[in-house]
Design a protein around this motif. Structure first.
Motif, PDB file in Angstrom:
ATOM      1  N   GLU A   1       3.561  13.814  -2.243  1.00  0.00           N
ATOM      2  CA  GLU A   1       3.933  12.838  -1.218  1.00  0.00           C
ATOM      3  C   GLU A   1       2.737  12.473  -0.345  1.00  0.00           C
ATOM      4  N   ALA A   2       1.915  13.461  -0.028  1.00  0.00           N
ATOM      5  CA  ALA A   2       0.744  13.207   0.804  1.00  0.00           C
ATOM      6  C   ALA A   2      -0.259  12.321   0.074  1.00  0.00           C
ATOM      7  N   ILE A   3      -0.435  12.568  -1.234  1.00  0.00           N
ATOM      8  CA  ILE A   3      -1.371  11.771  -2.028  1.00  0.00           C
ATOM      9  C   ILE A   3      -0.880  10.322  -2.119  1.00  0.00           C
ATOM     10  N   ALA A   4       0.434  10.163  -2.380  1.00  0.00           N
ATOM     11  CA  ALA A   4       0.989   8.815  -2.488  1.00  0.00           C
ATOM     12  C   ALA A   4       0.836   8.051  -1.181  1.00  0.00           C
ATOM     13  N   ALA A   5       1.059   8.748  -0.068  1.00  0.00           N
ATOM     14  CA  ALA A   5       0.923   8.097   1.230  1.00  0.00           C
ATOM     15  C   ALA A   5      -0.516   7.689   1.488  1.00  0.00           C
ATOM     16  N   MET A   6      -1.466   8.569   1.111  1.00  0.00           N
ATOM     17  CA  MET A   6      -2.865   8.271   1.351  1.00  0.00           C
ATOM     18  C   MET A   6      -3.341   7.075   0.536  1.00  0.00           C
ATOM     19  N   THR A   7      -2.856   6.932  -0.690  1.00  0.00           N
ATOM     20  CA  THR A   7      -3.319   5.849  -1.563  1.00  0.00           C
ATOM     21  C   THR A   7      -2.654   4.509  -1.263  1.00  0.00           C
ATOM     22  N   SER A   8      -1.726   4.450  -0.341  1.00  0.00           N
ATOM     23  CA  SER A   8      -1.090   3.182   0.015  1.00  0.00           C
ATOM     24  C   SER A   8      -1.406   2.745   1.442  1.00  0.00           C
ATOM     25  N   VAL A   9      -2.004   3.627   2.220  1.00  0.00           N
ATOM     26  CA  VAL A   9      -2.335   3.296   3.600  1.00  0.00           C
ATOM     27  C   VAL A   9      -3.613   2.461   3.627  1.00  0.00           C
ATOM     28  N   PRO A  10      -3.643   1.285   4.286  1.00  0.00           N
ATOM     29  CA  PRO A  10      -4.867   0.484   4.368  1.00  0.00           C
ATOM     30  C   PRO A  10      -6.026   1.276   4.972  1.00  0.00           C
TER      31      PRO A  10
ATOM     32  N   ILE B   1     -11.641 -12.173   0.276  1.00  0.00           N
ATOM     33  CA  ILE B   1     -11.396 -10.994  -0.557  1.00  0.00           C
ATOM     34  C   ILE B   1     -10.159 -11.259  -1.405  1.00  0.00           C
ATOM     35  N   PHE B   2     -10.296 -11.036  -2.711  1.00  0.00           N
ATOM     36  CA  PHE B   2      -9.232 -11.332  -3.659  1.00  0.00           C
ATOM     37  C   PHE B   2      -8.772 -10.066  -4.379  1.00  0.00           C
ATOM     38  N   ASP B   3      -7.487 -10.053  -4.713  1.00  0.00           N
ATOM     39  CA  ASP B   3      -6.970  -9.013  -5.591  1.00  0.00           C
ATOM     40  C   ASP B   3      -7.516  -9.249  -6.991  1.00  0.00           C
TER      41      ASP B   3
ATOM     42  N   THR C   1     -14.796  -5.991   9.750  1.00  0.00           N
ATOM     43  CA  THR C   1     -14.125  -4.782   9.267  1.00  0.00           C
ATOM     44  C   THR C   1     -12.684  -5.166   8.960  1.00  0.00           C
ATOM     45  N   VAL C   2     -12.295  -5.051   7.699  1.00  0.00           N
ATOM     46  CA  VAL C   2     -10.953  -5.428   7.270  1.00  0.00           C
ATOM     47  C   VAL C   2     -10.205  -4.192   6.805  1.00  0.00           C
ATOM     48  N   GLU C   3      -8.883  -4.253   6.832  1.00  0.00           N
ATOM     49  CA  GLU C   3      -8.036  -3.151   6.387  1.00  0.00           C
ATOM     50  C   GLU C   3      -7.461  -3.489   5.020  1.00  0.00           C
ATOM     51  N   LEU C   4      -7.748  -2.641   4.028  1.00  0.00           N
ATOM     52  CA  LEU C   4      -7.282  -2.869   2.669  1.00  0.00           C
ATOM     53  C   LEU C   4      -6.740  -1.582   2.065  1.00  0.00           C
TER      54      LEU C   4
ATOM     55  N   GLU D   1     -18.937 -10.083  -5.675  1.00  0.00           N
ATOM     56  CA  GLU D   1     -19.131  -8.748  -6.240  1.00  0.00           C
ATOM     57  C   GLU D   1     -17.810  -7.988  -6.189  1.00  0.00           C
ATOM     58  N   PRO D   2     -17.630  -7.046  -7.122  1.00  0.00           N
ATOM     59  CA  PRO D   2     -16.426  -6.203  -7.068  1.00  0.00           C
ATOM     60  C   PRO D   2     -16.523  -5.202  -5.920  1.00  0.00           C
ATOM     61  N   LEU D   3     -15.375  -4.787  -5.441  1.00  0.00           N
ATOM     62  CA  LEU D   3     -15.293  -3.809  -4.359  1.00  0.00           C
ATOM     63  C   LEU D   3     -14.188  -2.808  -4.680  1.00  0.00           C
ATOM     64  N   SER D   4     -14.506  -1.513  -4.635  1.00  0.00           N
ATOM     65  CA  SER D   4     -13.508  -0.453  -4.819  1.00  0.00           C
ATOM     66  C   SER D   4     -13.279   0.224  -3.482  1.00  0.00           C
ATOM     67  N   VAL D   5     -12.045   0.176  -3.004  1.00  0.00           N
ATOM     68  CA  VAL D   5     -11.679   0.787  -1.732  1.00  0.00           C
ATOM     69  C   VAL D   5     -11.071   2.153  -2.007  1.00  0.00           C
ATOM     70  N   VAL D   6     -11.604   3.175  -1.343  1.00  0.00           N
ATOM     71  CA  VAL D   6     -11.115   4.552  -1.509  1.00  0.00           C
ATOM     72  C   VAL D   6     -10.652   5.073  -0.161  1.00  0.00           C
ATOM     73  N   PRO D   7      -9.855   6.136  -0.154  1.00  0.00           N
ATOM     74  CA  PRO D   7      -9.441   6.710   1.128  1.00  0.00           C
ATOM     75  C   PRO D   7     -10.642   7.121   1.959  1.00  0.00           C
ATOM     76  N   GLY D   8     -10.629   6.751   3.224  1.00  0.00           N
ATOM     77  CA  GLY D   8     -11.750   7.050   4.096  1.00  0.00           C
ATOM     78  C   GLY D   8     -12.503   5.784   4.470  1.00  0.00           C
ATOM     79  N   ALA D   9     -13.676   5.964   5.052  1.00  0.00           N
ATOM     80  CA  ALA D   9     -14.489   4.826   5.473  1.00  0.00           C
ATOM     81  C   ALA D   9     -15.147   4.174   4.269  1.00  0.00           C
ATOM     82  N   ASN D  10     -15.197   2.833   4.273  1.00  0.00           N
ATOM     83  CA  ASN D  10     -15.801   2.072   3.182  1.00  0.00           C
ATOM     84  C   ASN D  10     -16.783   1.061   3.773  1.00  0.00           C
ATOM     85  N   GLU D  11     -17.964   0.966   3.171  1.00  0.00           N
ATOM     86  CA  GLU D  11     -18.967   0.001   3.589  1.00  0.00           C
ATOM     87  C   GLU D  11     -19.579  -0.645   2.351  1.00  0.00           C
ATOM     88  N   LYS D  12     -19.892  -1.947   2.454  1.00  0.00           N
ATOM     89  CA  LYS D  12     -20.568  -2.634   1.350  1.00  0.00           C
ATOM     90  C   LYS D  12     -21.452  -3.734   1.907  1.00  0.00           C
TER      91      LYS D  12
END
Length: 287
Positions: A27-36, A60-62, A83-86, A104-115
């Motif tokens: 449940e914690a993993i699922a919550a983390m992977t859906s939170v912007p 920014i596109f899907d 700074t956007v929330e994704l 360019e492609p962008l991969s968003v992971v849990p935590g801070a993201n910079e590009k």
């Protein structure tokens, strides 16, 4: 004798498999992977350049096409370093600075993201003059910019630019078209834009401004209500106007001007050479 088969109705029921219950960890993993998550973006003209402070447009596109087959726009910003929330996942980021752009492609992971994006862009400033460095009034000039290559393969990059407009472009070679007036004074050139540099270019026209007037004697007063037509040496009509003092811009060459007043038509052959503006008088006599 064969052994009798058992009656299916008398067999014990098969055990039903139950789905595994979610654990607190899943449940914690699922919550983390859906939170912007916070994503900070920035762009530079060149690798060693300073971050661009403003004038950027971010989209920014899907990565998954929608029902129409297009990539869905999920975020947009015109800040220099937004700074956007994704939600975590894969995206495509497009950034434009003037007419310079990159994706360019962008991969968003849990935590801070910079590009950070490198545009590899330069700037171009255009002007034109008549051969001999004769200045052209700004109101008579405009420019179009196309991609380089064969004529059928060129794509418009910018159209209707005014002289001394500064346009930002990706580094590369471009096909430039300069229009002096609206008839046939056109000059083309291929120009190279270097990353991080402003390229100043002046294109030279072999043309001149030409005015017309119908007179009864040389140096006389212009006659009003005249219908004017200018033809090339091969008979093509390239200019027509009604009035006492029409004017236009013509490329070097030989021409025929016709002045119609009522039922009378007067004409004169003339030649245009590159230079300052000149006036063509048509006399009310047969040439």
């Amino acid at each position: 004798m064969p052994r009798p088969r058992p009656d299916p109705d008398s067999l014990p029921a098969s055990p039903t498999t139950q789905p595994a219950a979610d654990t607190p960890a899943t449940e914690a993993i699922a919550a983390m992977t859906s939170v912007p998550q916070a994503v900070t973006l920035s762009a530079r003209i060149t690798q060693d350049g300073a971050p661009i402070p403003d004038g950027l447009v971010w989209r920014i596109f899907d990565t998954k096409p929608d029902a129409s087959g297009e990539l869905a726009l999920v975020a947009k910003s015109d800040l220099g370093a937004p700074t956007v929330e994704l939600p975590p996942g894969d995206y495509v980021v497009h950034v434009a600075y003037g007419r310079a752009q990159t994706s360019e492609p962008l991969s968003v992971v849990p935590g801070a993201n910079e590009k950070a994006f490198i545009l590899e862009a330069g700037a171009l400033r255009l002007n034109s003059a008549v051969t001999g460095d004769i200045a052209i009034p700004a109101g008579l000039l405009k420019f179009d910019i196309f991609t380089a290559g064969e004529e059928n393969d060129r794509a418009a990059v910018a159209e209707g630019l005014l002289p001394n407009d500064i346009v930002t472009l990706n580094a590369g070679t471009y096909h430039i078209v300069s229009y002096f007036g609206s008839v046939n004074a056109v000059v083309r050139a291929d120009l190279r834009v270097e990353a991080g540099q402003l390229t100043d270019a002046t294109l030279y026209h072999h043309a001149s401004q030409v005015g017309f007037k119908l007179v009864s004697e040389e140096g006389g007063e212009a006659i009003a209500d005249v219908e004017w037509t200018v033809k090339t040496a091969d008979g093509a009509t390239i200019f027509s106007e009604l009035g006492a003092f029409p004017s236009t811009v013509l490329a070097e060459g030989e021409y025929l001007v016709l002045a119609r007043q009522g039922t009378q038509v007067f004409n004169r052959e003339f030649q245009v050479q590159a230079g300052t503006a000149r006036e063509i008088e048509v006399l009310t006599t047969v040439y």
